[in-house]
Design a protein around this motif. Structure first.
Motif, PDB file in Angstrom:
ATOM      1  N   ASN A  93      20.805   6.383 -49.358  1.00  0.00           N
ATOM      2  CA  ASN A  93      19.795   7.341 -49.784  1.00  0.00           C
ATOM      3  C   ASN A  93      18.504   7.294 -48.974  1.00  0.00           C
ATOM      4  O   ASN A  93      17.534   7.956 -49.317  1.00  0.00           O
ATOM      5  CB  ASN A  93      19.479   7.145 -51.271  1.00  0.00           C
ATOM      6  CG  ASN A  93      20.617   7.622 -52.140  1.00  0.00           C
ATOM      7  OD1 ASN A  93      21.223   8.640 -51.867  1.00  0.00           O
ATOM      8  ND2 ASN A  93      20.929   6.876 -53.179  1.00  0.00           N
ATOM      9  N   GLU A  95      17.771   8.596 -46.144  1.00  0.00           N
ATOM     10  CA  GLU A  95      17.440   9.927 -45.617  1.00  0.00           C
ATOM     11  C   GLU A  95      16.725  10.762 -46.686  1.00  0.00           C
ATOM     12  O   GLU A  95      15.714  11.400 -46.423  1.00  0.00           O
ATOM     13  CB  GLU A  95      18.723  10.614 -45.171  1.00  0.00           C
ATOM     14  CG  GLU A  95      18.517  11.962 -44.549  1.00  0.00           C
ATOM     15  CD  GLU A  95      19.846  12.594 -44.158  1.00  0.00           C
ATOM     16  OE1 GLU A  95      19.917  13.827 -44.189  1.00  0.00           O
ATOM     17  OE2 GLU A  95      20.800  11.864 -43.825  1.00  0.00           O
ATOM     18  N   HIS A  96      17.267  10.724 -47.908  1.00  0.00           N
ATOM     19  CA  HIS A  96      16.642  11.474 -49.006  1.00  0.00           C
ATOM     20  C   HIS A  96      15.283  10.874 -49.362  1.00  0.00           C
ATOM     21  O   HIS A  96      14.334  11.603 -49.645  1.00  0.00           O
ATOM     22  CB  HIS A  96      17.535  11.476 -50.247  1.00  0.00           C
ATOM     23  CG  HIS A  96      18.857  12.135 -50.029  1.00  0.00           C
ATOM     24  ND1 HIS A  96      18.996  13.409 -49.527  1.00  0.00           N
ATOM     25  CD2 HIS A  96      20.113  11.687 -50.238  1.00  0.00           C
ATOM     26  CE1 HIS A  96      20.274  13.717 -49.453  1.00  0.00           C
ATOM     27  NE2 HIS A  96      20.973  12.684 -49.870  1.00  0.00           N
ATOM     28  N   TRP A  99      12.655  12.140 -47.016  1.00  0.00           N
ATOM     29  CA  TRP A  99      12.315  13.541 -47.300  1.00  0.00           C
ATOM     30  C   TRP A  99      11.482  13.638 -48.579  1.00  0.00           C
ATOM     31  O   TRP A  99      10.491  14.353 -48.636  1.00  0.00           O
ATOM     32  CB  TRP A  99      13.586  14.382 -47.382  1.00  0.00           C
ATOM     33  CG  TRP A  99      13.320  15.816 -47.712  1.00  0.00           C
ATOM     34  CD1 TRP A  99      12.660  16.719 -46.933  1.00  0.00           C
ATOM     35  CD2 TRP A  99      13.679  16.494 -48.906  1.00  0.00           C
ATOM     36  NE1 TRP A  99      12.611  17.934 -47.578  1.00  0.00           N
ATOM     37  CE2 TRP A  99      13.224  17.820 -48.788  1.00  0.00           C
ATOM     38  CE3 TRP A  99      14.354  16.120 -50.067  1.00  0.00           C
ATOM     39  CZ2 TRP A  99      13.418  18.779 -49.779  1.00  0.00           C
ATOM     40  CZ3 TRP A  99      14.554  17.065 -51.050  1.00  0.00           C
ATOM     41  CH2 TRP A  99      14.084  18.371 -50.906  1.00  0.00           C
ATOM     42  N   ASP A 119      23.598   9.980 -54.459  1.00  0.00           N
ATOM     43  CA  ASP A 119      23.445  10.677 -53.183  1.00  0.00           C
ATOM     44  C   ASP A 119      23.432  12.199 -53.323  1.00  0.00           C
ATOM     45  O   ASP A 119      23.287  12.921 -52.337  1.00  0.00           O
ATOM     46  CB  ASP A 119      24.504  10.229 -52.179  1.00  0.00           C
ATOM     47  CG  ASP A 119      25.920  10.499 -52.644  1.00  0.00           C
ATOM     48  OD1 ASP A 119      26.129  10.705 -53.846  1.00  0.00           O
ATOM     49  OD2 ASP A 119      26.830  10.499 -51.796  1.00  0.00           O
ATOM     50  N   MET A 120      23.542  12.716 -54.533  1.00  0.00           N
ATOM     51  CA  MET A 120      23.437  14.162 -54.777  1.00  0.00           C
ATOM     52  C   MET A 120      21.983  14.573 -55.031  1.00  0.00           C
ATOM     53  O   MET A 120      21.689  15.755 -55.197  1.00  0.00           O
ATOM     54  CB  MET A 120      24.296  14.566 -55.982  1.00  0.00           C
ATOM     55  CG  MET A 120      25.782  14.292 -55.798  1.00  0.00           C
ATOM     56  SD  MET A 120      26.493  15.181 -54.402  1.00  0.00           S
ATOM     57  CE  MET A 120      26.347  16.841 -54.981  1.00  0.00           C
ATOM     58  N   GLY A 122      19.208  14.713 -53.174  1.00  0.00           N
ATOM     59  CA  GLY A 122      18.589  15.622 -52.210  1.00  0.00           C
ATOM     60  C   GLY A 122      19.076  17.048 -52.370  1.00  0.00           C
ATOM     61  O   GLY A 122      18.287  17.995 -52.395  1.00  0.00           O
ATOM     62  N   ARG A 123      20.377  17.196 -52.476  1.00  0.00           N
ATOM     63  CA  ARG A 123      20.955  18.536 -52.634  1.00  0.00           C
ATOM     64  C   ARG A 123      20.493  19.193 -53.933  1.00  0.00           C
ATOM     65  O   ARG A 123      20.144  20.374 -53.963  1.00  0.00           O
ATOM     66  CB  ARG A 123      22.478  18.465 -52.583  1.00  0.00           C
ATOM     67  CG  ARG A 123      23.107  19.839 -52.531  1.00  0.00           C
ATOM     68  CD  ARG A 123      24.600  19.749 -52.264  1.00  0.00           C
ATOM     69  NE  ARG A 123      25.238  20.546 -53.290  1.00  0.00           N
ATOM     70  CZ  ARG A 123      26.372  20.264 -53.864  1.00  0.00           C
ATOM     71  NH1 ARG A 123      27.034  19.199 -53.525  1.00  0.00           N
ATOM     72  NH2 ARG A 123      26.874  21.045 -54.772  1.00  0.00           N
ATOM     73  N   ALA A 124      20.486  18.426 -55.009  1.00  0.00           N
ATOM     74  CA  ALA A 124      20.090  18.973 -56.311  1.00  0.00           C
ATOM     75  C   ALA A 124      18.647  19.484 -56.277  1.00  0.00           C
ATOM     76  O   ALA A 124      18.353  20.565 -56.797  1.00  0.00           O
ATOM     77  CB  ALA A 124      20.254  17.912 -57.401  1.00  0.00           C
ATOM     78  N   ARG A 126      16.905  20.349 -53.580  1.00  0.00           N
ATOM     79  CA  ARG A 126      16.812  21.500 -52.668  1.00  0.00           C
ATOM     80  C   ARG A 126      17.254  22.784 -53.378  1.00  0.00           C
ATOM     81  O   ARG A 126      16.723  23.853 -53.130  1.00  0.00           O
ATOM     82  CB  ARG A 126      17.646  21.272 -51.415  1.00  0.00           C
ATOM     83  CG  ARG A 126      16.975  20.363 -50.401  1.00  0.00           C
ATOM     84  CD  ARG A 126      17.830  20.173 -49.149  1.00  0.00           C
ATOM     85  NE  ARG A 126      17.137  19.461 -48.116  1.00  0.00           N
ATOM     86  CZ  ARG A 126      17.112  18.142 -47.991  1.00  0.00           C
ATOM     87  NH1 ARG A 126      17.742  17.380 -48.849  1.00  0.00           N
ATOM     88  NH2 ARG A 126      16.437  17.573 -46.996  1.00  0.00           N
ATOM     89  N   GLU A 127      18.255  22.660 -54.253  1.00  0.00           N
ATOM     90  CA  GLU A 127      18.745  23.822 -54.993  1.00  0.00           C
ATOM     91  C   GLU A 127      17.798  24.226 -56.114  1.00  0.00           C
ATOM     92  O   GLU A 127      17.660  25.407 -56.421  1.00  0.00           O
ATOM     93  CB  GLU A 127      20.135  23.542 -55.560  1.00  0.00           C
ATOM     94  CG  GLU A 127      21.207  23.480 -54.499  1.00  0.00           C
ATOM     95  CD  GLU A 127      22.563  23.072 -55.037  1.00  0.00           C
ATOM     96  OE1 GLU A 127      22.709  22.871 -56.274  1.00  0.00           O
ATOM     97  OE2 GLU A 127      23.504  22.934 -54.230  1.00  0.00           O
ATOM     98  N   ASN A 128      17.165  23.245 -56.751  1.00  0.00           N
ATOM     99  CA  ASN A 128      16.251  23.540 -57.857  1.00  0.00           C
ATOM    100  C   ASN A 128      15.165  22.468 -57.934  1.00  0.00           C
ATOM    101  O   ASN A 128      15.323  21.466 -58.632  1.00  0.00           O
ATOM    102  CB  ASN A 128      17.004  23.613 -59.186  1.00  0.00           C
ATOM    103  CG  ASN A 128      16.082  23.922 -60.349  1.00  0.00           C
ATOM    104  OD1 ASN A 128      14.885  24.164 -60.179  1.00  0.00           O
ATOM    105  ND2 ASN A 128      16.623  23.912 -61.545  1.00  0.00           N
TER     106      ASN A 128
END
Length: 195
Positions: A93, A95-96, A99, A119-120, A122-124, A126-128
């Motif tokens: 994690n 990288e996240h 950021w 590890d989800m 960052g994606r979560a 970015r989406e919301n």
């Protein structure tokens, strides 16, 4: 002995960046000195770096039969390879985290995100980005991040949902197990403000 040591102290830094080792000696020290990488000492770490260099990080992102076969070419046992993957899972994690630090996310909120989303995370986000409210960020701070880093409009449905969620949580924190529109509407209006 001709050595000079410098010490630097940082008082309340605003950002930080975590990186994986980028040179052979840094990698060797990192792996051989970290208790997470059981049974991987200096000589094994050196063989890994000499065989793959920075590519080792790509190999360790995906635990596959092919990647394990390539690592075996360094005379590593299956146990050592398993320990190598297990150790690097702890650092996946970074990288996240970098950021999150860049967008001004407090460490406590980052820790909660990683604990629950792993590890989800960052994606979560970015989406919301308004999910951050559920992880302890104030609505106002979340709003600032959403506007500054995601260019979300003030009338975003994600923003409205987060404001309603925050208003309901406030009621719950005051011991209420039931609420209605009349009660939460002023709170939602206040949170949404004039934006």
């Amino acid at each position: 002995n001709g050595y000079q040591m410098s010490q630097h102290c940082f008082d309340q830094p605003t950002t930080m960046q975590c990186i994986l080792p980028e040179s052979n000696e840094a990698f060797i020290r990192f792996v051989s000195n970290d208790k997470l990488f059981k049974r991987i000492g200096t000589s094994k770490a050196r063989r890994i770096w000499e065989a793959f260099g920075r590519e080792v990080f790509d190999l360790l992102k995906e635990d596959s039969i092919d990647n394990r076969k390539r690592l075996r070419s360094c005379e590593l046992t299956d146990e050592s390879i398993g320990n190598l993957y297990e150790g690097f899972r702890t650092y996946k994690n970074l990288e996240h985290a970098n950021w999150f630090s860049d967008i001004g996310l407090p460490m406590k909120v980052q820790q909660r995100l990683f604990k629950h989303l792993d590890d989800m995370a960052g994606r979560a986000i970015r989406e919301n980005p308004y999910l951050l409210v559920a992880f302890g960020l104030t609505f106002q701070a979340c709003d600032q991040i959403a506007f500054d880093h995601f260019s979300l409009p003030a009338d975003s449905v994600l923003r409205l949902i987060a404001a309603v969620d925050r208003a309901i949580r406030d009621e719950n924190e005051h011991g209420h197990t039931f609420t209605d529109q009349k009660t939460i509407k002023p709170v939602v209006r206040k949170l949404l403000g004039s934006k």
